[in-house]
Design a protein around this motif. Structure first.
Motif, PDB file in Angstrom:
ATOM      1  N   THR A 454     -63.573   6.318 -35.470  1.00  0.00           N
ATOM      2  CA  THR A 454     -63.207   6.445 -36.869  1.00  0.00           C
ATOM      3  C   THR A 454     -63.555   7.151 -37.261  1.00  0.00           C
ATOM      4  OG1 THR A 454     -61.175   4.343 -35.633  1.00  0.00           O
ATOM      5  CG2 THR A 454     -61.788   5.147 -38.447  1.00  0.00           C
ATOM      6  N   CYS A 458     -62.196  10.222 -38.887  1.00  0.00           N
ATOM      7  CA  CYS A 458     -61.417  10.168 -40.825  1.00  0.00           C
ATOM      8  C   CYS A 458     -62.017  10.911 -41.667  1.00  0.00           C
ATOM      9  CB  CYS A 458     -60.908   8.387 -40.371  1.00  0.00           C
ATOM     10  SG  CYS A 458     -59.929   7.856 -39.533  1.00  0.00           S
ATOM     11  N   SER A 460     -61.410  11.319 -44.934  1.00  0.00           N
ATOM     12  CA  SER A 460     -61.138  10.451 -46.008  1.00  0.00           C
ATOM     13  C   SER A 460     -62.284   9.548 -46.069  1.00  0.00           C
ATOM     14  CB  SER A 460     -59.479  10.074 -45.990  1.00  0.00           C
ATOM     15  OG  SER A 460     -59.172   8.492 -44.998  1.00  0.00           O
ATOM     16  N   GLU A 680     -55.092   5.460 -41.653  1.00  0.00           N
ATOM     17  CA  GLU A 680     -54.840   6.755 -41.639  1.00  0.00           C
ATOM     18  C   GLU A 680     -54.997   5.894 -39.467  1.00  0.00           C
ATOM     19  OE1 GLU A 680     -56.271   9.104 -42.187  1.00  0.00           O
ATOM     20  OE2 GLU A 680     -56.517   9.288 -43.958  1.00  0.00           O
ATOM     21  N   LYS A 683     -50.828   5.698 -40.290  1.00  0.00           N
ATOM     22  CA  LYS A 683     -50.555   7.908 -40.253  1.00  0.00           C
ATOM     23  C   LYS A 683     -50.530   8.043 -39.378  1.00  0.00           C
ATOM     24  CE  LYS A 683     -51.268   9.081 -45.232  1.00  0.00           C
ATOM     25  NZ  LYS A 683     -52.405   9.896 -45.914  1.00  0.00           N
ATOM     26  N   LEU A 711     -54.278  14.684 -40.128  1.00  0.00           N
ATOM     27  CA  LEU A 711     -54.155  13.210 -40.862  1.00  0.00           C
ATOM     28  C   LEU A 711     -55.139  14.172 -42.996  1.00  0.00           C
ATOM     29  CD1 LEU A 711     -55.490  11.183 -38.076  1.00  0.00           C
ATOM     30  CD2 LEU A 711     -52.787  11.045 -39.150  1.00  0.00           C
ATOM     31  N   SER A 713     -55.196  11.992 -46.753  1.00  0.00           N
ATOM     32  CA  SER A 713     -55.186  10.535 -47.593  1.00  0.00           C
ATOM     33  C   SER A 713     -55.757  11.140 -48.441  1.00  0.00           C
ATOM     34  CB  SER A 713     -55.975   9.556 -46.825  1.00  0.00           C
ATOM     35  OG  SER A 713     -56.943   9.578 -47.511  1.00  0.00           O
TER      36      SER A 713
END
Length: 722
Positions: A454, A458, A460, A680, A683, A711, A713
């Motif tokens: 993660t 990720c 964002s 996330e 999504k 991905l 955001s």
């Protein structure tokens, strides 16, 4: 009328008759005349004790019995009684070489020691003690008769320690030479050899026995304080030399009881010098020990004319080796660790045959560390056996042993140097603990792996806290993985040491990242304008500090990595503090940051929402705060209680449960409780579901291509919400 006149005539006749028969003092009426009264016969104790009563015509007088006298030659009962005459003081009537003993009314004559009364001449003549008994001075001494006494002269190598009327005993001055490791005991051995050679050659001793004893205790105290007595052979040499030197000095003491002490040891000596064998019991006390022994045991069968009991208590600062007691099968099966829990004491008597005593000897020790006997704690009465593997603690000869939380009472059938060993048994790895550990660590590894993915994927949520979370999860993941699969790999010592070193490094690294988490949280809440830390500082603290600690620890005590049961840090030499001290520092600092942060947040939330103190919202805040404290390393506090005697099992289960689930707590706190990460995840799950549907539908390729976009955001700080 006639009767009245008859009575008057009768009374007149009686009066006339009495006047006619009256006698003087000292006489009695007899018929018509008077006779002498024998006062001595009528009253036998008239003149008093130790006197003779003499009757005279009409009176009496008293004289004293032979051996008594009065103030007057002749006296009566009204004068002072007879007093004893001390013939020994007034005029000694006894012959030469005798003593006069007064008695009531007499005296007796007794010949002096070494003389006996001659029936022919009634005089005291000398006794030739040298002819009265074979080997009067022992087999290695010559006897010379003196007037009323005798003198023993010992052959070289033998001595009677200045007691010229006792048997000569062997000195044994040829002790082994000092090895390089035992160089610190050179002064002690030199003192023994000089004292022994002086006695062996019948040299005049200029120092008294007490002076020599003080010198011995000072020299022995220097050896104790030096800390060089740390191996079995050196300890055997030290204790043996102390015993041999005491055997030379104690017989030279003249006082019945002598005590000498210093900062490192204490000695108590009782000596009896008499031609007759002493009887009764002897009770002696020194620092931390109480001795009960009989004089029969101390004197032995071959009584040389003196007997002594010596008790020496050594300070606990002497680093005695604690070799395992082989007579304890329970300890062998459970890998018990030993440490001394009393002062080491030496018991010495004049009797040289102390392997099998006629009567047992009782020693009462005071524990250095108080504690009741339990499954994790046991005591053993031991003595130092020089003949076993160069020297080892042994239970052989201990007849009875009783223990409580403060004292140990040991009864022995022989004499030596004694102590009390405290055996600490490790807590058994129960099935429940193993199961909790394996399940918890497996769950944590899965959660930590998800957290790592993660924080890496990720975009964002990129930021300082995300970097800290990522490396915290990496350190914990590696540490938990090694712990789960390699903690019990003790067959290969080198490999076990490597595993212990890696665990030491990665667990310390995890705590350093926990500290950085607390610092960053504090800066975000309190110092709102300084919410980032430079990456160089993060890596220096997160990996540099643990690496420095591990390197220094490995250099200082390389054998501290790896134990017999686990590939972890050793408890010997307090090596565990190389891990425990940094952990305590991190927990204290994070607790401080946590309290300040929670206080600031509570103040801000209260100002924004006056009804914040409602129970439901307050409960949620408290639960979140406690979870955050666990993430910051707070659950390791339970590890401190594992060193306590009470509640060890409960704390062990709590410590195992909470720490094995730390990865799961991090996943819940920094992933599931973060709104940005939850979006996330939504999504990602939505994209996966959409892809599955499109495989079986007729959507356009444009829509299909849109579903493959990365991905994204809305802009977000990516920081978890407390």
């Amino acid at each position: 009328m006639e009767l009245k006149w008859s009575f008057l005539l009768l009374g007149l006749l009686v009066v006339l008759t009495g006047k006619a028969k009256s006698c003087g003092p000292g006489f009695l009426i007899e018929g018509k005349g008077c006779k002498d009264e024998n006062e001595c016969e009528d009253n036998p104790n008239l003149c008093g004790d130790h006197s003779i009563c003499h009757n005279t015509n009409g009176s009496y007088y008293c004289t004293c019995q032979p051996g008594f006298q009065s103030t007057k030659p002749n006296f009566t009962a009204t004068d002072p009684h007879c007093k004893d005459i001390n013939e020994c003081t007034d005029n000694n009537p006894c012959p030469k070489n005798s003593t006069c003993k007064n008695s009531m009314g007499s005296y007796t004559c007794e010949c002096l020691p070494g003389f006996k009364l001659s029936t022919e001449t009634a005089a005291c003549r000398d006794i030739d003690e040298c002819d009265s008994e074979e080997y009067k001075c022992g087999k290695h001494g010559s006897c010379s008769n003196l007037a009323g006494s005798y003198h023993c002269k010992c052959n070289p190598g033998y001595s009677n320690y200045g007691n010229n009327q006792t048997k000569c005993t062997e000195l044994k001055c040829d002790r082994a030479n000092v090895t390089p490791k035992q160089a610190a005991m050179g002064d002690l051995l030199n003192l023994f050899k000089s004292s022994c050679q002086s006695l062996s050659h019948q040299k005049q001793q200029h120092d008294s026995g007490k002076t020599l004893l003080k010198h011995l205790m000072n020299v022995g105290g220097q050896v104790v304080s030096s800390g060089n007595v740390s191996d079995s052979s050196t300890l055997s040499t030290f204790l043996g030399t102390m015993e041999d030197t005491l055997r030379l000095i104690v017989p030279q003491l003249n006082e019945p009881l002598t005590k000498v002490n210093n900062d490192n040891s204490e000695a108590c000596m009782a000596v009896k010098k008499d031609l007759t064998r002493p009887k009764g019991s002897m009770i002696m006390n020194a620092e931390g020990v109480h001795l009960n022994i009989s004089w029969k045991t101390a004197a032995g069968e071959e009584y040389p004319g003196f007997a002594y009991v010596a008790l020496v208590s050594y300070n606990k600062s002497l680093n005695y080796p604690t070799t395992p007691v082989l007579e304890d099968p329970k300890a062998e099966s459970r890998n018990a660790s030993y440490q001394l829990n009393s002062r080491v004491v030496t018991v010495l008597v004049s009797n040289t045959q102390t392997e099998h005593l006629p009567e047992p000897v009782t020693l009462t020790f005071k524990h250095l560390q108080n504690g009741a006997v339990s499954e994790q704690l046991n005591y053993s009465c031991v003595y130092w056996d020089e003949t076993r593997d160069g020297g080892a603690w042994s239970q052989k000869g201990c007849m009875t042993a009783e223990f409580n939380s403060t004292h140990a009472v040991c009864t022995w059938s022989h004499l030596s140097s004694f102590a009390v060993l405290m055996a600490l048994y490790p807590v058994k790895d129960t099935f429940e603990l193993v199961l909790i550990t394996r399940i918890g660590l497996t769950l944590s590894l899965v959660c930590l792996f998800v957290c790592i993915l993660t924080f890496c994927l990720c975009r964002s949520i990129k930021g300082t806290r995300t970097t800290i979370h990522l490396h915290l999860c990496l350190s914990l993941f590696i540490a938990d993985f090694i712990f789960l699969f390699f903690i019990s790999s003790t067959t290969n010592k080198v490999g076990c040491a490597v595993v212990a070193g890696l665990l030491h490094f990665f667990f310390l690294s995890a705590f350093c990242w926990m500290l950085l988490e607390g610092v960053q949280l504090y800066r975000m809440v309190v110092l709102v304008f300084h919410t980032t830390l430079r990456s160089l500082y993060l890596y220096a603290v997160g990996y540099g500090v643990p690496l420095a600690i591990v390197i220094i620890s490995a250099i200082a005590y390389p054998s501290g990595y790896g134990t017999e049961r686990h590939c972890w840090l050793s408890l010997e030499e307090d090596f565990i503090w190389s891990f425990f001290a940094p952990v305590c520092i991190v927990i204290i600092l994070n607790s401080f940051f946590f309290v300040i942060t929670v206080w600031k947040l509570a103040a801000k939330f209260s100002s924004l929402n006056p009804d914040y103190c409602r129970l439901k919202k307050l409960r949620g805040f408290v639960v979140t705060a406690v979870a955050q404290l666990c993430v910051l390393g707070g659950m390791w506090v339970f590890g401190c209680f594992l060193f306590q005697e009470q509640g060890t099992v409960v704390m062990l289960y709590l410590f195992t449960l909470l720490n094995s689930l730390q990865g799961a707590l991090i996943f819940i706190m920094h992933c599931l409780m973060s709104k940005a990460i939850r979006e996330e995840y939504s999504k990602l799950c939505g994209g996966v579901c959409t892809q599955q549907k499109k495989r079986y539908s007729e959507f356009s390729t444009n829509q299909s291509s849109n579903s493959q976009k990365p991905l994204r955001s809305a802009p977000s700080t990516g920081e978890s919400q407390i």
